[in-house]
Design a protein around this motif. Structure first.
Motif, mmCIF file in Angstrom:
data_model
loop_
_atom_site.group_PDB
_atom_site.id
_atom_site.type_symbol
_atom_site.label_atom_id
_atom_site.label_comp_id
_atom_site.label_asym_id
_atom_site.label_seq_id
_atom_site.Cartn_x
_atom_site.Cartn_y
_atom_site.Cartn_z
ATOM 1 N N SER A 208 0.960 -1.234 -0.095
ATOM 2 C CA SER A 208 0.026 -0.010 0.047
ATOM 3 C C SER A 208 0.869 1.314 0.004
ATOM 4 N N VAL B 79 1.198 3.947 -3.248
ATOM 5 C CA VAL B 79 1.209 5.408 -3.341
ATOM 6 C C VAL B 79 2.484 5.992 -3.893
ATOM 7 N N LEU C 267 -4.386 -5.134 -2.559
ATOM 8 C CA LEU C 267 -4.500 -3.794 -1.890
ATOM 9 C C LEU C 267 -5.994 -3.754 -1.408
ATOM 10 N N PRO D 163 -9.997 1.371 2.038
ATOM 11 C CA PRO D 163 -8.589 2.179 2.043
ATOM 12 C C PRO D 163 -8.826 3.147 3.067
ATOM 13 N N LEU E 35 -3.784 6.409 0.345
ATOM 14 C CA LEU E 35 -4.161 5.041 -0.463
ATOM 15 C C LEU E 35 -5.607 5.375 -0.896
ATOM 16 N N THR F 37 -5.125 8.096 -3.604
ATOM 17 C CA THR F 37 -4.345 7.421 -4.793
ATOM 18 C C THR F 37 -5.546 6.474 -5.603
#
Length: 268
Positions: A40, A44, A144, A149, A153, A156
């Protein structure tokens, strides 16, 4: 000996890849949580870098995942070889078991069915891990935390979704990371399409051979005819299923962006 080898390979398939991959990639990830956190953070960094090349953190994670799948593919292929050999021996013994009691014949047939099923599972594992070793970045993306999230993250992933939604007709320059992800995702599915096509061809060949053996066997030899009829039907059905998999993956490989966008929306 074959049974002992198969029994040893099953736990090796589960236990060995992590330590081996850690030793080959210059570092390990103690558990899945550590791997997900490292992925993660480095993802990013990769997105914000604006570069095609992976930053060192992501390069390390991808290399680890590559080695992980290579080891699993080798072990699964070895297990497939062992189980195939064992299965052939068991079915041959069953066909020659004319003087054995019904209980012994049933035991041989049951063992043959179990080993055949395990061989099919091993074949699936070989294909999946070759896919993961060929396109480890796309394989890693499935780890992911898309559904939960947070922080950088989450931001992103939102940017990735917006860029993929416009791909390839975005008004400005497409981020290099998007091009890399789309290309790798195409390769990820192309590999399984090719592998599935090869497996389907082998299964169809096995089906043809089984039906020919069935037709050439005397009607009085019912056991042999039943075995070849079973393998003829099973091979044909499996080939049909594998062809569907090959076509689906070939379609995705030809136009990967929509499927990749669906993945980033949690539709993997």
């Amino acid at each position: 000996m074959l049974v002992a080898l198969a029994v040893a390979l099953v736990p090796a398939f589960i236990v060995a890849p992590g330590p081996w991959a850690a030793s080959m990639s210059g570092g390990g990830f103690g558990d899945q949580r550590v791997l997900v956190d490292g992925l993660s953070t480095s993802f990013v960094d990769y997105w914000s870098s604006g570069d095609r090349n992976f930053p060192p953190g992501l390069e390390r994670v991808v290399d680890y995942w590559l080695q992980f799948h290579v080891v699993k593919a080798v072990i699964a292929a070895t297990l497939l070889t062992v189980l195939t050999t064992l299965g052939v021996l068991l079915w041959k013994a069953f066909l020659r078991a004319g003087g054995i009691r019904a209980g012994g014949r049933a035991a041989l047939a049951s063992a043959g069915v179990v080993v055949t099923a395990l061989a099919l599972f091993s074949l699936t594992a070989v294909m999946a891990n070759i896919q993961g070793a060929t396109a480890p970045f796309s394989s890693l993306l499935s780890m992911l935390p898309m559904h939960a999230p947070h922080g950088e993250l989450a931001d992103t992933l939102d940017q990735v979704r917006r860029r993929l939604a416009d791909y390839p007709n975005s008004g400005d320059r497409t981020p290099p990371a998007v091009e890399v992800m789309v290309s790798d995702f195409s390769r990820y599915h192309a590999v399984i399409a090719v592998a599935a096509t090869m497996v389907a061809a082998v299964l169809l060949g096995m089906s043809v051979v089984s039906w020919r053996r069935f037709a050439s066997t005397a009607a009085s030899d019912r056991r042999t005819r039943r075995v070849f009829r079973l393998f003829g039907l099973l091979s044909a059905l499996l080939a049909s299923a594998v062809i569907v998999v090959a076509v689906a993956n070939l379609t995705t490989a030809a136009d990967p962006a929509p499927a990749l966008l669906a993945f980033f929306h949690g539709g993997w």
